[in-house]
Design a protein around this motif. Sequence first.
Motif, PDB file in Angstrom:
ATOM      1  N   VAL A 113      46.785  33.894 -44.766  1.00  0.00           N
ATOM      2  CA  VAL A 113      46.248  32.721 -45.204  1.00  0.00           C
ATOM      3  C   VAL A 113      46.958  31.621 -43.549  1.00  0.00           C
ATOM      4  CG1 VAL A 113      47.833  31.131 -45.964  1.00  0.00           C
ATOM      5  CG2 VAL A 113      46.695  33.241 -47.263  1.00  0.00           C
ATOM      6  N   THR A 137      43.515  22.652 -44.126  1.00  0.00           N
ATOM      7  CA  THR A 137      43.896  22.094 -46.006  1.00  0.00           C
ATOM      8  C   THR A 137      44.506  22.623 -46.737  1.00  0.00           C
ATOM      9  OG1 THR A 137      41.575  23.253 -46.182  1.00  0.00           O
ATOM     10  CG2 THR A 137      41.471  20.498 -46.125  1.00  0.00           C
ATOM     11  N   VAL A 138      45.223  23.409 -45.646  1.00  0.00           N
ATOM     12  CA  VAL A 138      46.201  24.862 -46.485  1.00  0.00           C
ATOM     13  C   VAL A 138      47.910  24.229 -45.657  1.00  0.00           C
ATOM     14  CG1 VAL A 138      47.393  26.655 -46.778  1.00  0.00           C
ATOM     15  CG2 VAL A 138      45.311  25.893 -47.371  1.00  0.00           C
ATOM     16  N   CYS A 139      48.948  23.988 -45.858  1.00  0.00           N
ATOM     17  CA  CYS A 139      49.802  24.106 -45.308  1.00  0.00           C
ATOM     18  C   CYS A 139      51.365  24.874 -45.165  1.00  0.00           C
ATOM     19  CB  CYS A 139      50.211  22.486 -44.793  1.00  0.00           C
ATOM     20  SG  CYS A 139      51.462  22.226 -43.991  1.00  0.00           S
ATOM     21  N   SER A 167      54.848  25.819 -48.691  1.00  0.00           N
ATOM     22  CA  SER A 167      53.538  25.231 -48.883  1.00  0.00           C
ATOM     23  C   SER A 167      52.910  25.201 -50.037  1.00  0.00           C
ATOM     24  CB  SER A 167      52.443  27.027 -49.137  1.00  0.00           C
ATOM     25  OG  SER A 167      52.735  27.543 -50.523  1.00  0.00           O
ATOM     26  N   MET A 209      48.494  23.237 -50.442  1.00  0.00           N
ATOM     27  CA  MET A 209      46.475  23.144 -50.259  1.00  0.00           C
ATOM     28  C   MET A 209      45.686  21.975 -51.329  1.00  0.00           C
ATOM     29  SD  MET A 209      45.469  26.443 -52.268  1.00  0.00           S
ATOM     30  CE  MET A 209      44.880  26.150 -54.329  1.00  0.00           C
ATOM     31  N   THR A 221      52.280  24.561 -53.686  1.00  0.00           N
ATOM     32  CA  THR A 221      51.749  26.012 -53.879  1.00  0.00           C
ATOM     33  C   THR A 221      53.307  26.880 -54.350  1.00  0.00           C
ATOM     34  OG1 THR A 221      50.933  26.698 -51.988  1.00  0.00           O
ATOM     35  CG2 THR A 221      48.945  26.282 -53.150  1.00  0.00           C
ATOM     36  N   MET A 264      49.537  17.253 -46.556  1.00  0.00           N
ATOM     37  CA  MET A 264      48.846  16.635 -47.585  1.00  0.00           C
ATOM     38  C   MET A 264      48.241  15.206 -47.386  1.00  0.00           C
ATOM     39  SD  MET A 264      48.100  20.266 -48.934  1.00  0.00           S
ATOM     40  CE  MET A 264      48.003  20.203 -47.455  1.00  0.00           C
ATOM     41  N   GLN A 317      45.001  14.817 -44.876  1.00  0.00           N
ATOM     42  CA  GLN A 317      44.707  15.790 -44.877  1.00  0.00           C
ATOM     43  C   GLN A 317      43.480  14.123 -46.599  1.00  0.00           C
ATOM     44  OE1 GLN A 317      42.727  18.249 -44.288  1.00  0.00           O
ATOM     45  NE2 GLN A 317      44.016  18.252 -42.528  1.00  0.00           N
TER      46      GLN A 317
END
Length: 180
Positions: free
Chosen positions: A53, A60-62, A77, A79, A93, A118, A121
């Motif tokens: 990851v 789009t993932v943090c 985390s 997404m 998540t 997010m 994004q």
Amino acid sequence: MTEITFRRATADDAAAIAALRVDSWRTTYRGVMPDAYLDGMRAEESTTMWSQVLLADVPTVCVCVAEAGDEIVGFASGMMLNPEKLGFDAELTAIYLKPIAQRGGVGRRLLAMIADAMQRQGASGLMVWVIAANQAARKFYEELGAELLVEQPFTWDGLELTEAGYGWRDLALLQQSCSK
């Protein structure tokens, strides 16, 4: 306690993130899940997933961490969701803290960082799933204005559980709630 700093996670953090998640599950879900399942969890198994990851560096993932000195004491985390779930376009998540970092604003700060990432994004809302028996997490989300969306049965690694879905429809308001 040492001053806590916050930053985006790197691949070098994968092992510490995986260990923190396993330790948190063992503490939080003892009595909710079978001891054999919790005792059988191995951080090494999820280190590979977290490495992938973090190395992927997908916008789009943090994943963010909280550090006290050189020790990771918390992580979160999130997404973007495609397709949306229950009308939400982003998901928290994971969020886990060591006991020493709980109830001092660390979780709020990590959640705010995920909400901000997010929102950058293009997300308009954020949802989270929690095992329904985790009353502390549910209280945390509710105190920050999360709306209970659904409670439903689900299967995790062959275990029959109940999950609760919560959501925030206004990320700016969520970030404001986290800063109080």
